[in-house]
Structure formats: C-alpha cells, structure tokens
Design a protein around this motif. Structure first.
Motif: not given
Length: 430
Positions: A88-103, A405-410
């Motif tokens: 869980v922590w492994k993937y939550l670390r992606f949240l600011p990089f690959m979800m919030i930033t691309p959006y 990790m879906a940066s393109g979609t976001w």
C-alpha cells in the motif's frame, strides 16, 4: 513557464533517461527514477505559482478528482488491516507524482500549451525511432520478446510514445501538415504517410500489444473527430493505417505474439468461499494455473479481471482496500488487475469506482460537446489530437493500468476540467 514541457517529461521522459543510461552502460538506481519524476513536480509548482489566476473555482471534474483522492487515502489508511507487505505504501508514494501532478498540469493548460505539447510529442517520438534502431543493432541475443534499452518492460515504456506519435502524424495529415511540409506539396504528404507506415511497423515490432490496440483506436477517433475534413480523406487515412498494421502483423515475427490476443479465455472457476481479507486466491488455487505456466499474459489478465469482479461482488461498498488487490489474487501482494476501472471497483467499491468512472464519463461528455463545433472548423486538429489521447490512455489503462500510476489519463482529465470552464468548450489561448 508552460505545462507542456513537464507534462511531456512526465509521460515520456523516463524512456529517454533509461536509454541514455543503457547506451552509456551506467547503472540505474531507484533514486534515478525518483529524480526523473521529481523534476516535473517541481516544475509544476513553479508554473502554478506563475499562473495563480489560471485555477478558478472548482468544477465538477475537479471536485470528483479531489473526492477520489480522498477516498483512496481513507481506504489505504483507515479501512484495511496493517500493510504487512508494504504494498500500500509503495503505491501511495506514486500519488503526488502520477496522479496529482499530471492532473494539475492538465488543468493549467491553455490551447497554446496543448498545441505545444503535440509538437513536443512529435519531435520526441521522431527522436525515439533512431534510438530504437540503435538499440536493436546492439542486441546480441534475440529472446522471444525484444528487450528495449536492456529492460524487459521496455516495449511498454516506449509503446505509449509511439502510439501518441501516430496520433500526431495522423492529425497532421488531416490538417494539411506542418508549415514546412505544406511548402513541399505532394512530397510533404508522402513524407507524412511514410512516417505513419514506419511508426506503425515499429509499434507492431516492439510487441506492445496494448499500445497498438489503443493507438489504432485513437487513430479512429482522430479520423471521426475531424468532421470538417472530407469523408474520403478521413476514411482513406483510417484504412491506410489499418492496412499497414495488418501487413506488419502478417510479415513480422511478432505476429504470433500479437495473435495470442484472439485466444478465447478459459472459463473461470467458481469463486472459493473465502473472505477477501485473507491472503488467498479469491477464485481458488485452480485459477492460478496461467501464472504457474507463465507464458500467456492474455490468460493471466482474464484471471485478474475475473478476480477483480469477484472482489467487488464480495465487498461492493468499500472494496478490499486501496492497493490491496494482490493480497486476494494469484499474483500476490503489490499487484493490480491491469485495468483501472476494475481496480477502482475491486479496491474502492461503489464509492471509489463510481467516482472514477464518473470522471471518465464527464471528460468524454465534455469532449463530445466541442466535437459538435469541429464541423464549423474550430481548431479541430488540436482538439482531435486531444480526443485521440483520451481514448489512447483510457484504453491502454484497461490493459496495463493502475489508477495510482495512470499519469496520461489524469493529464487528459485535467485538460477536460479546463475545457468545462468555457461554456463553448474551448481552451483559452492565454
């Protein structure tokens, strides 16, 4: 200070960074990946400070995105038990990089930024082609699937840029081509058609099946979107791309690998009566045979899709918990079902899955609203490229994706949120 450059870096930069490390025979530590993705985050913060007035009051897509982030955080920290495997922590670390930033980068884009992003995609894709050829010439062994830049997942890394490049080239054909090509008349058009053929061949050759399917779907959307162009031109281009893809599939050694997509999936066994909180295959041990065989990723995906459906049926309201799919799957902790929609419903239940699907539908409706304007000739090439990207990323995410990790979609959803700011569905040129 344009979001186009960090957005392109976020989506495509890792491929070039890893290519450089490969050709220079340099090691690639985990810190290097963190650095690659930290650059667009810092860049985004600088642009956000520079464009303080570019983010007006929240609209419905913004609200849905914020609510989805909140659901993910609550699900990851409050609902499941301890994160014993660290997944869980492994993937939550992606949240600011690959979800919030691309959006946020998408939300900040103006029409000028989007046009620049399409040009960056064009030049980045063209720069990638000679690197791929150089990499191929330096490969000594020929395994069943070509490594790209020394990486087993290299085809997936470069496939997205190749598919996006294909969309840009098709948009150029339908819009008359770039300025320097227009001056060359028929020769310029032949150059574009030759590039389309070459990119399609390479996309088949690297064996990125999901990106190939998503790219062809994106080309179809681009051709359908540009209604201000003649039907004969649009139909002819679409037929040309599909004919080249069919020819490539027929003559390249990769054809047997691509043909596995057409294999009918084996019927999934009935779900075993086990609680989804237990570390066990939710469909029973018999369902794990494709993973034990380890040779058919299509069969593995059908199992994962079936597992995701079973998890949702077992826990329809809250799901099994963010990033917890693998704990109830044959795959084991840390894995995901390779479909963002199924993952959303399996891990986050009706609440999170519904929010995610609702955002996808809202973005699609928003883009459909301005598609009615394209018949009047309103900057349709750029918007057609955007529509193709939406389909490209959404479809590929149902074959490869993880919503964390879906940066393109976001990124595309952020752009769609910007579109909603204008009643006529047009991005500002500011």
């Amino acid at each position: 200070m344009t979001p186009a450059f960090p957005a392109a870096w976020l989506l495509f930069g890792l491929a070039f960074a890893m290519a450089a490390a490969h050709f220079l025979t340099l090691p690639w530590p985990r810190l290097a990946t963190v650095l690659v993705y930290s650059i667009p985050v810092a860049w985004c913060l600088l642009i956000l400070r520079n464009r303080k007035g570019a983010l007006p009051k929240l609209n419905v897509i913004d609200t849905g995105f914020a609510a989805f982030i909140l659901v993910v955080l609550i699900s990851a920290t409050a609902l499941p038990g301890p994160d014993e495997h660290g997944a869980v922590w492994k993937y939550l670390r992606f949240l600011p990089f690959m979800m919030i930033t691309p959006y946020v980068l998408g939300r900040l884009m103006s029409l000028t930024d989007l046009e620049l992003f399409s040009r960056i995609t064009l030049f980045a894709g063209l720069a990638l082609l000679p690197l791929l050829m150089l990499d191929r010439l330096t490969v000594v062994d020929r395994p069943w699937r070509l490594p790209i830049f020394g990486l087993d997942h290299g085809p997936l890394l470069v496939g997205g840029l190749l598919a996006a490049l294909l969309l840009v080239l098709c948009t150029l054909v339908l819009s008359g081509g770039a300025v320097w090509l227009k001056k060359r008349g028929r020769i310029g058009r032949l150059v574009l058609l030759g590039l389309i053929a070459g990119v399609t061949f390479v996309l088949v050759w690297v064996m990125a099946r999901g990106w190939l399917l998503a790219g062809l779907a994106g080309v179809a959307v681009v051709c359908l979107s540009m209604r201000s162009r003649s039907l004969a031109l649009r139909a002819g281009l679409l037929a040309y791309v599909f004919a080249i893809a069919t020819f490539a599939l027929a003559i390249l050694p990769a054809s047997s690998f691509h043909a596995a997509i057409l294999t009918a999936p084996a019927p999934a066994p009935a779900p075993a009566p086990a609680p989804v909180t237990a570390l066990c295959p939710i469909l029973g041990e018999a369902s794990c045979q494709p993973f034990r065989d380890g040779v058919d990723s299509v069969a593995m995906r059908w199992v994962m899709y079936s597992e995701a459906v079973a998890m949702f049926v077992e826990s329809p309201v809250w799901g099994v918990g963010a990033a917890r799919f693998g704990e109830c799957s044959c795959t084991g902790p840390g894995w995901y079902p390779h479909s963002t929609i199924l993952q959303g419903f399996a891990e986050l239940g009706l609440i999170g899955g519904g929010l995610q699907l609702g955002m996808f539908l809202l973005a699609t409706v928003t883009l459909l609203q301005w598609l009615k304007l394209t018949s009047q000739g309103r900057i349709d090439p750029t918007y057609a490229f955007l529509a193709g990207l939406l389909v490209l990323f959404l479809l590929s995410d149902q074959l490869y994706g993880n919503y964390l990790m879906a940066s393109g979609t976001w990124l595309i959803l952020g752009i769609a949120a910007s579109l909603r700011e204008n009643a006529k569905g047009e991005l500002s040129r500011a």
